[in-house]
Write a protein that holds these residues in place. Structure first.
Motif, PDB file in Angstrom:
ATOM      1  N   ASP A   1       0.800  -1.217   0.000  1.00 41.07           N
ATOM      2  CA  ASP A   1       0.000   0.000   0.000  1.00 41.07           C
ATOM      3  C   ASP A   1       0.838   1.275   0.000  1.00 41.07           C
ATOM      4  O   ASP A   1       1.024   1.909   1.031  1.00 41.07           O
ATOM      5  CB  ASP A   1      -0.926  -0.034   1.222  1.00 41.07           C
TER       6      ASP A   1
ATOM      7  N   GLU B   1      -1.148  -1.924 -10.169  1.00 40.51           N
ATOM      8  CA  GLU B   1      -2.466  -2.521 -10.317  1.00 40.51           C
ATOM      9  C   GLU B   1      -3.088  -2.164 -11.667  1.00 40.51           C
ATOM     10  O   GLU B   1      -3.852  -2.953 -12.234  1.00 40.51           O
ATOM     11  CB  GLU B   1      -3.375  -2.047  -9.171  1.00 40.51           C
TER      12      GLU B   1
ATOM     13  N   GLU C   1      -4.727  -4.864 -13.999  1.00 43.42           N
ATOM     14  CA  GLU C   1      -6.140  -4.783 -14.373  1.00 43.42           C
ATOM     15  C   GLU C   1      -6.307  -4.750 -15.896  1.00 43.42           C
ATOM     16  O   GLU C   1      -7.212  -5.356 -16.446  1.00 43.42           O
ATOM     17  CB  GLU C   1      -6.762  -3.536 -13.726  1.00 43.42           C
TER      18      GLU C   1
ATOM     19  N   TRP D   1      -0.329  -9.124  -3.542  1.00 42.07           N
ATOM     20  CA  TRP D   1      -0.633  -7.987  -2.671  1.00 42.07           C
ATOM     21  C   TRP D   1      -0.284  -8.339  -1.227  1.00 42.07           C
ATOM     22  O   TRP D   1      -0.714  -9.361  -0.713  1.00 42.07           O
ATOM     23  CB  TRP D   1      -2.113  -7.648  -2.803  1.00 42.07           C
ATOM     24  N   PHE D   2       0.509  -7.501  -0.596  1.00 39.52           N
ATOM     25  CA  PHE D   2       1.031  -7.797   0.736  1.00 39.52           C
ATOM     26  C   PHE D   2       0.859  -6.610   1.673  1.00 39.52           C
ATOM     27  O   PHE D   2       0.698  -5.474   1.226  1.00 39.52           O
ATOM     28  CB  PHE D   2       2.544  -8.042   0.668  1.00 39.52           C
ATOM     29  N   ASP D   3       1.012  -6.900   2.925  1.00 38.43           N
ATOM     30  CA  ASP D   3       1.343  -5.882   3.891  1.00 38.43           C
ATOM     31  C   ASP D   3       2.822  -5.558   3.665  1.00 38.43           C
ATOM     32  O   ASP D   3       3.598  -6.465   3.367  1.00 38.43           O
ATOM     33  CB  ASP D   3       1.136  -6.430   5.301  1.00 38.43           C
TER      34      ASP D   3
ATOM     35  N   PRO E   1      -1.326   7.311   5.150  1.00 34.26           N
ATOM     36  CA  PRO E   1      -2.433   8.245   5.374  1.00 34.26           C
ATOM     37  C   PRO E   1      -2.408   8.894   6.760  1.00 34.26           C
ATOM     38  O   PRO E   1      -3.261   9.717   7.048  1.00 34.26           O
ATOM     39  CB  PRO E   1      -3.659   7.347   5.235  1.00 34.26           C
TER      40      PRO E   1
ATOM     41  N   SER F   1      -9.434   1.423  -5.700  1.00 35.15           N
ATOM     42  CA  SER F   1     -10.181   0.218  -5.326  1.00 35.15           C
ATOM     43  C   SER F   1      -9.241  -0.852  -4.783  1.00 35.15           C
ATOM     44  O   SER F   1      -9.642  -1.690  -3.984  1.00 35.15           O
ATOM     45  CB  SER F   1     -10.983  -0.304  -6.508  1.00 35.15           C
ATOM     46  N   ARG F   2      -7.967  -0.807  -5.211  1.00 32.43           N
ATOM     47  CA  ARG F   2      -7.002  -1.764  -4.667  1.00 32.43           C
ATOM     48  C   ARG F   2      -6.841  -1.603  -3.152  1.00 32.43           C
ATOM     49  O   ARG F   2      -6.731  -2.571  -2.411  1.00 32.43           O
ATOM     50  CB  ARG F   2      -5.654  -1.597  -5.378  1.00 32.43           C
ATOM     51  N   VAL F   3      -6.854  -0.353  -2.689  1.00 28.77           N
ATOM     52  CA  VAL F   3      -6.659  -0.149  -1.254  1.00 28.77           C
ATOM     53  C   VAL F   3      -7.978   0.077  -0.526  1.00 28.77           C
ATOM     54  O   VAL F   3      -7.993   0.168   0.698  1.00 28.77           O
ATOM     55  CB  VAL F   3      -5.709   1.033  -0.957  1.00 28.77           C
ATOM     56  N   GLY F   4      -9.070   0.137  -1.284  1.00 27.71           N
ATOM     57  CA  GLY F   4     -10.375   0.205  -0.637  1.00 27.71           C
ATOM     58  C   GLY F   4     -10.763   1.568  -0.122  1.00 27.71           C
ATOM     59  O   GLY F   4     -11.384   1.671   0.927  1.00 27.71           O
ATOM     60  N   VAL F   5     -10.374   2.642  -0.823  1.00 22.72           N
ATOM     61  CA  VAL F   5     -10.851   3.974  -0.430  1.00 22.72           C
ATOM     62  C   VAL F   5     -11.500   4.632  -1.647  1.00 22.72           C
ATOM     63  O   VAL F   5     -11.235   4.236  -2.783  1.00 22.72           O
ATOM     64  CB  VAL F   5      -9.708   4.876   0.103  1.00 22.72           C
ATOM     65  N   PRO F   6     -12.351   5.620  -1.418  1.00 23.74           N
ATOM     66  CA  PRO F   6     -12.964   6.323  -2.554  1.00 23.74           C
ATOM     67  C   PRO F   6     -11.890   7.035  -3.383  1.00 23.74           C
ATOM     68  O   PRO F   6     -10.920   7.553  -2.823  1.00 23.74           O
ATOM     69  CB  PRO F   6     -13.879   7.348  -1.886  1.00 23.74           C
TER      70      PRO F   6
ATOM     71  N   TYR G   1      -8.280   9.150  -2.597  1.00 24.23           N
ATOM     72  CA  TYR G   1      -6.974   8.608  -2.953  1.00 24.23           C
ATOM     73  C   TYR G   1      -6.144   9.597  -3.749  1.00 24.23           C
ATOM     74  O   TYR G   1      -4.918   9.557  -3.693  1.00 24.23           O
ATOM     75  CB  TYR G   1      -7.140   7.294  -3.727  1.00 24.23           C
TER      76      TYR G   1
ATOM     77  N   PHE H   1      -3.367  11.177  -1.866  1.00 26.83           N
ATOM     78  CA  PHE H   1      -2.166  10.377  -1.613  1.00 26.83           C
ATOM     79  C   PHE H   1      -1.261  10.351  -2.840  1.00 26.83           C
ATOM     80  O   PHE H   1      -0.040  10.390  -2.733  1.00 26.83           O
ATOM     81  CB  PHE H   1      -2.541   8.947  -1.222  1.00 26.83           C
TER      82      PHE H   1
ATOM     83  N   GLU I   1     -14.636  -3.866  -8.188  1.00 22.78           N
ATOM     84  CA  GLU I   1     -14.369  -2.961  -9.301  1.00 22.78           C
ATOM     85  C   GLU I   1     -13.307  -3.485 -10.242  1.00 22.78           C
ATOM     86  O   GLU I   1     -13.252  -3.099 -11.400  1.00 22.78           O
ATOM     87  CB  GLU I   1     -13.961  -1.589  -8.748  1.00 22.78           C
ATOM     88  N   ARG I   2     -12.406  -4.306  -9.735  1.00 25.52           N
ATOM     89  CA  ARG I   2     -11.352  -4.842 -10.587  1.00 25.52           C
ATOM     90  C   ARG I   2     -11.622  -6.315 -10.855  1.00 25.52           C
ATOM     91  O   ARG I   2     -12.323  -6.968 -10.107  1.00 25.52           O
ATOM     92  CB  ARG I   2      -9.992  -4.680  -9.911  1.00 25.52           C
ATOM     93  N   ARG I   3     -11.008  -6.807 -11.937  1.00 26.20           N
ATOM     94  CA  ARG I   3     -11.217  -8.198 -12.313  1.00 26.20           C
ATOM     95  C   ARG I   3     -10.825  -9.152 -11.190  1.00 26.20           C
ATOM     96  O   ARG I   3     -11.539 -10.086 -10.862  1.00 26.20           O
ATOM     97  CB  ARG I   3     -10.408  -8.535 -13.568  1.00 26.20           C
TER      98      ARG I   3
ATOM     99  N   GLY J   1       2.317 -13.319   4.661  1.00 28.43           N
ATOM    100  CA  GLY J   1       2.189 -13.702   3.257  1.00 28.43           C
ATOM    101  C   GLY J   1       1.322 -12.697   2.532  1.00 28.43           C
ATOM    102  O   GLY J   1       1.201 -11.544   2.940  1.00 28.43           O
ATOM    103  N   THR J   2       0.692 -13.141   1.450  1.00 23.48           N
ATOM    104  CA  THR J   2      -0.142 -12.206   0.693  1.00 23.48           C
ATOM    105  C   THR J   2      -1.323 -11.780   1.561  1.00 23.48           C
ATOM    106  O   THR J   2      -1.816 -12.556   2.365  1.00 23.48           O
ATOM    107  CB  THR J   2      -0.691 -12.868  -0.579  1.00 23.48           C
ATOM    108  N   SER J   3      -1.734 -10.532   1.371  1.00 22.58           N
ATOM    109  CA  SER J   3      -2.838 -10.019   2.184  1.00 22.58           C
ATOM    110  C   SER J   3      -4.153 -10.537   1.654  1.00 22.58           C
ATOM    111  O   SER J   3      -4.442 -10.393   0.477  1.00 22.58           O
ATOM    112  CB  SER J   3      -2.826  -8.502   2.153  1.00 22.58           C
TER     113      SER J   3
ATOM    114  N   GLN K   1      -6.867  -2.987   6.803  1.00 22.07           N
ATOM    115  CA  GLN K   1      -6.716  -2.015   5.731  1.00 22.07           C
ATOM    116  C   GLN K   1      -7.700  -0.850   5.901  1.00 22.07           C
ATOM    117  O   GLN K   1      -7.336   0.315   5.771  1.00 22.07           O
ATOM    118  CB  GLN K   1      -6.954  -2.730   4.389  1.00 22.07           C
ATOM    119  N   GLN K   2      -8.947  -1.187   6.232  1.00 23.65           N
ATOM    120  CA  GLN K   2      -9.955  -0.140   6.370  1.00 23.65           C
ATOM    121  C   GLN K   2      -9.671   0.728   7.591  1.00 23.65           C
ATOM    122  O   GLN K   2      -9.913   1.931   7.578  1.00 23.65           O
ATOM    123  CB  GLN K   2     -11.354  -0.757   6.467  1.00 23.65           C
TER     124      GLN K   2
ATOM    125  N   ASN L   1     -11.776   4.105   7.857  1.00 22.41           N
ATOM    126  CA  ASN L   1     -13.164   3.844   7.432  1.00 22.41           C
ATOM    127  C   ASN L   1     -13.804   2.934   8.474  1.00 22.41           C
ATOM    128  O   ASN L   1     -13.977   1.740   8.253  1.00 22.41           O
ATOM    129  CB  ASN L   1     -13.212   3.170   6.065  1.00 22.41           C
TER     130      ASN L   1
END
Ligand SMILES: Nc1ncnc2c1ncn2[C@@H]1O[C@H](COP(=O)(O)OP(=O)(O)O)[C@@H](O)[C@H]1O
Ligand SMILES: [Mg+2]
Lengths: 326, 322, 307
Positions: A35, A43, A47, A62-64, A182, A254-259, A263, A266, B114-116, B266-268, B277-278, B283
């Motif tokens: 992130d 991404e 996509e 996708w990782f932390d 953020p 959308s990858r990080v889940g915010v409007p 974003y 950022f 929203e993404r594939r 590992g992968t999230s 994340q939120q 959020n």
């Protein structure tokens, strides 16, 4: 940007079990990303299926952020998005990498934020500052102090995890904090009268965000990595083109889940570099303008803060040849 | 009158009706408190959400500021004859109102990805349940027999328990990097963390439960001709199984608490990563919605298991009624 | 000492001809259980404790022997050694002339605490030993049902233990022990937890069963009437250390009935047991038993004295 001893322990454990991944070409290249706007940008290519178009078999995982470096250190990934400073840390604790691409540098996302009554860096003298010691925000603070004729001795540092800095500033326990997005944005929102008194935009190149790849994979799959880089610049063009920027931001958000609107802010604090903008930074030189200089400063900082013991051979970590060949 | 007094008699079971009503109240009360705090402006609401910045330079619409500060700025503006800021009482972002959470809950299941390669929420949930399920199954395959052996035979107890006692204090997440190095970056290392987090507790809990078996039952069985293996399988195992089943229900709850660290390795992926994340982007309506989903899943599995337990162990069902 | 003393009682050693004759025949029967020089020491944190010292006695076939003695004299320890649940420090234990070690189905045991398997129905509880002995499922089931009928619980064959009253539980426990057809039935205060009425009923049941099947019984109790009512002979133990004080042949004629409780033989035996178990000589000890009480009723209490 975000590493500490915890990471080191993790990487060490990982390195202990490191079995060099086989060089078999049939396997897809696995790249870990996390992130940070400069990496979330990948991404767009995923996509749009541009990697397939370019004829390169890659899987983006996708990782932390910390977990992605652990996975790279454990040999589970061939490439990973890191900061130049963390590439050194990961390398010093067992997993050498080569930085083949500069995605961006932080251009304001990292901030020193003064609470009410702090108008500039000079006002920090004798004040308490909440900062995660040993992290890049610490480095940013040192730079801010240095440029204003001060040193660490002129202020009082309070070790605060970066994601808690907004609350700490609003509670009034410290007079200023250092944080990246953020959290930096949250702090500004949360504490009326606070403002950014020094940001990474004042010192572009303090932190470079890069694609670091394993030396073995680079040797074995150089052509594939070239293709990955080509797709990257296609992505950059897509983001920079006003006609397509909206779509790009939507994908990234959308990858990080915010409007998407949220974003944008950022992305604004991140200078995503085109090839023309990036190439000058790949030249050897001192100071933050050069990847070499910036990485050397990070190395000195890491040794000084005992992140690791021995200075790293900075030049060996940087390979501009792929970018130069584009 | 006497009836209500009886409500406070120690360990006395209430009649079915008050039991049901109280059970519903246990959910209604917190919800009521939450609603009061969220909707009644004079309860808590330590902040003011700015709707109109007026003449205050650093106020922005949507910003939440402390009440005192807002009052001070309003007074200043009044004195200067400048436009006053407008605002409504608000809670910190960390506490969204029930309807916001409900909305987030609804959207979480209905909003199309929203993404594939983005996952539906229920797919993320399925990932999490997969990790929990296998983590718990693997842990139980080892932990159940070992716990029973430790509780039954001193040999196993002495051989295993001191180390287990030591190991259970080690923080499972610290093994994340090692798990990734050995097991890769996908679900396997996450499952491993659940196993590490659950197994050692499980061995100790099960062995303690096993030791609580009435020794007179073992003696009686011996005078009836039971030997070695038949003692273990015909007396120890059936004798403890209902309590072990209860332990397992509690342990399954513990396994869920390890999920949040497992999914950062590992992968999230998964529901708790969604929470992390939120929360990072503040959020909190989404965070609360996801927390609630976990709560609902946890509670319903437990109720299901309790119901199933009463089917499987008929002597226990009648016991509960008696 | 008791209100009975005003009657002139015969000696408990006096036996009617029928009784004497019966004991003579009883002694001719084969010996089922022989205990020779049994000692038991427990290692405790305060050093070794001698629970039993030099216990020797024999039990003949189909005899009913009661063991009686003050609390803590080692009754349970003795019966647990006989059942094989404890090992003696020294001494010998012969069943039908052969030494036995460890627990086994040849010695059935009924505990005070019921010890039914809560997860098994009444029928399955009784089948437990039969199945361990390798009996097939159907055969075991059939046999179990016969034993359940013997204790009058056919209607409850499918019930679980917790659905039964204490007396019923103990009947199941007896049936379960008997189903293995042990050489001897060991019972450790089996009716101790029951109320007086149920206890009396259970005693009659037990006598009924004992009369009708080939079983030798060793029965522990601290209830003197119970011991006299049930036993052919009573083994009286004394405490600290547990030693055999006397082996009394009960002069009350068989078969027994509750009316005999007031017969002279019964009362004579009872008097003897009381002398043995509560020796009259230690007045000092008795006064020590007396609680050192301070009056704690208000002086102006409505009830001046409870008498
Ligand atoms: N496992 C044991 N360890 C130590 N002492 C014991 C143990 N079992 C019994 N004892 C002691 O042996 C004596 C006899 O006990 P027990 O046979 O239970 O007496 P009873 O059944 O006649 O009341 C008591 O003093 C008791 O404290
Ligand atoms: Mg006893």
């Amino acid at each position: 940007m975000k590493t500490t001893f915890r990471t080191r322990l993790g990487s060490l454990l990982g390195a202990a079990c490191l079995v060099l991944s086989s060089l078999a070409g049939a396997e897809p290249l696995k790249i870990g990303y996390s992130d940070w706007p400069g990496w979330v940008a990948w991404e767009v290519g995923v996509e749009k299926q541009w990697f397939k178009e370019a004829g390169v078999d890659v899987e983006f995982e996708w990782f932390d952020y910390v977990a992605s470096m652990d996975a790279f250190a454990a040999g589970q990934l061939q490439g990973v998005g890191m900061t130049n400073g963390d590439a050194l840390v990961t390398g010093a604790t067992g997993a050498r990498s080569v930085m083949v691409l500069v995605n961006d540098y932080s251009d304001g996302n990292d901030m020193v934020i003064g609470g009410p009554g702090i108008a500039g860096v000079k006002d920090l003298k004798g004040k308490k500052i909440g900062v995660e010691i040993g992290f890049v925000s610490h480095l940013l603070l040192l730079d801010a102090l240095k440029n204003n004729g001060m040193t660490e001795a002129d202020v009082e540092l309070v070790n605060v995890p970066t994601n808690e800095t907004p609350q700490v500033l609003s509670s009034g326990q410290v007079d200023a904090i250092v944080a990246w997005q953020p959290n930096s944005g949250m702090a500004l929102k949360l504490v009326p009268g606070s403002k950014a008194i020094y940001t990474s935009a004042d010192q572009p190149g303090l932190i470079y965000d890069v694609l670091a790849v394993s030396p073995e994979s680079l040797a074995a799959n150089r052509e594939d990595w070239m293709k990955v880089l080509k797709v990257w610049y296609r992505i950059v063009a897509y983001i920079n083109d006003p006609k397509t920027r909206g779509d790009a931001v939507k994908i990234m958000a959308s990858r990080v889940g915010v409007p998407p609107e949220e974003y944008e802010a950022f992305i604004a604090g991140t200078k995503i570099l085109t090839l023309e903008e990036a190439l000058p930074h790949m030249k050897k030189g001192d100071g933050f303008k050069s990847m070499y200089g910036s990485t050397q400063i990070a190395d000195d900082f890491n040794v000084a803060n005992k992140v690791y013991e021995k200075p790293q051979p900075v030049d060996a970590y940087i390979d501009p040849s792929l970018m130069n060949a584009l | 009158m006497t009836q209500t007094l009886q409500w406070f008699a120690p360990r006395r079971q209430l009649a079915p009706r008050p039991r049901l009503v109280l059970g519903i109240m246990s959910f209604v009360l917190p919800l009521l408190i939450w609603s009061l705090v969220s909707y009644v402006p004079w309860i808590w609401h330590p902040l003011v959400e700015v709707t109109e910045p007026g003449s205050v330079s650093y106020f922005k619409a949507g910003q939440r500021v402390e009440r005192e500060l807002f009052a001070a700025e309003t007074a200043k503006a009044l004195e200067a004859g400048a436009p006053q800021p407008q605002g409504t009482p608000a809670n910190p972002v960390y506490l969204p109102a029930p309807h916001e959470v409900l909305q987030a809950f609804y959207l979480a299941f209905t909003a199309e990805p929203e993404r594939r390669n983005e996952k539906w929420l229920h797919e993320s949930l399925a990932d999490s349940i997969y990790v929990i399920f296998w983590g718990f199954v693997i842990s139980s395959i080892i932990g159940l027999p070992l716990g029973i052996l430790c509780g039954t035979y001193d040999v196993f107890s002495r051989l295993a328990e001191p180390f287990v006692e030591f190991f259970r204090y080690l923080p499972a997440p610290a093994f994340g990097a090692l798990a990734v190095a050995i097991l890769g970056i996908y679900q396997a290392p996450k499952i491993a963390i659940i196993v590490i987090g659950t197994l050692f507790q499980q061995i100790l809990v099960i062995s303690n439960t096993t030791r609580k078996l009435d020794p007179a039952l073992l003696e009686a069985a011996q005078t009836l001709g039971a030997r070695r293996l038949s003692l273990l399988f015909r007396v120890v195992v059936p004798g403890i199984i209902t309590d072990v089943y209860k332990d397992m229900r509690i342990l399954l709850g513990w396994a869920w608490t390890y999920l949040i660290v497992a999914e950062l390795i590992g992968t999230s992926s998964g529901i708790t990563w969604f929470i992390t994340q939120q929360a990072r982007y503040k959020n909190f309506d989404n965070v609360f919605a996801a927390i609630m989903i976990i709560g609902i899943i946890g509670l319903s599995t437990d109720l299901l298991l309790a119901w199933l337990g009463r089917r499987i162990f008929p002597w226990q069902r009648a016991e509960a009624r008696a | 000492m008791t209100r009975m003393q005003q009657f002139e009682l015969p000696s408990y050693l006096e036996q009617s001809d029928a009784v004497r004759d019966r004991f003579a025949r009883l002694r001719q029967r084969p010996v089922v259980l022989e205990v020779k020089g049994l000692n038991k020491d427990f290692e405790t944190s305060h050093g070794p404790v001698t629970a039993l010292r030099d216990i020797s006695f024999v039990t003949h076939k189909r005899e009913f022997v009661c063991v009686i003695g003050p609390s803590g004299c080692g009754k349970s320890t003795l019966i647990r050694i006989l059942a094989g649940l404890e090992t003696p420090t020294s001494g010998q234990l012969l069943l039908d002339g052969r030494a036995v070690h460890g627990p086994g189905p040849d010695r059935g045991m009924v505990f005070q605490s019921y010890t039914l398997f809560p997860w098994l129905t009444v029928k399955k509880n009784v089948m437990f030993g039969l199945e361990r002995a390798g009996r097939g499922r159907l055969a075991a089931e059939e046999e179990a049902m016969q034993w359940i009928e013997l204790v009058g619980l056919s209607k409850f064959a499918r019930s679980y233990p917790h659905q039964l009253s204490g007396g019923m539980k103990q009947r199941v426990a007896i049936a379960r022990a008997l189903a293995n057809q042990p050489r001897i039935l060991l019972m450790d205060e089996p009716f101790g937890a029951l109320d007086a009425q149920t206890r009396a009923k259970m005693q009659s049941y037990l006598m009924e069963i004992w009369k009708n099947i080939d079983i030798t019984v060793l029965f522990i109790t601290h209830d003197l009437d119970e011991a006299i009512y049930l036993a052919d002979r009573i083994l009286v133990l004394k405490a600290h250390p547990g030693e055999v004080q006397e082996l009394i042949e009960v002069p009350v004629p068989q078969p027994r009935s509750p009316e005999q409780l007031l017969s002279p033989e019964f009362l004579a035996t009872r008097k003897r047991l009381e002398e043995l178990i509560h020796p009259p000589q230690d007045d000092a000890a008795l006064s020590e038993d007396h609680l050192n009480m301070v009056r704690m009723v208000a002086v102006d209490d409505e009830v001046e004295s409870v008498f």
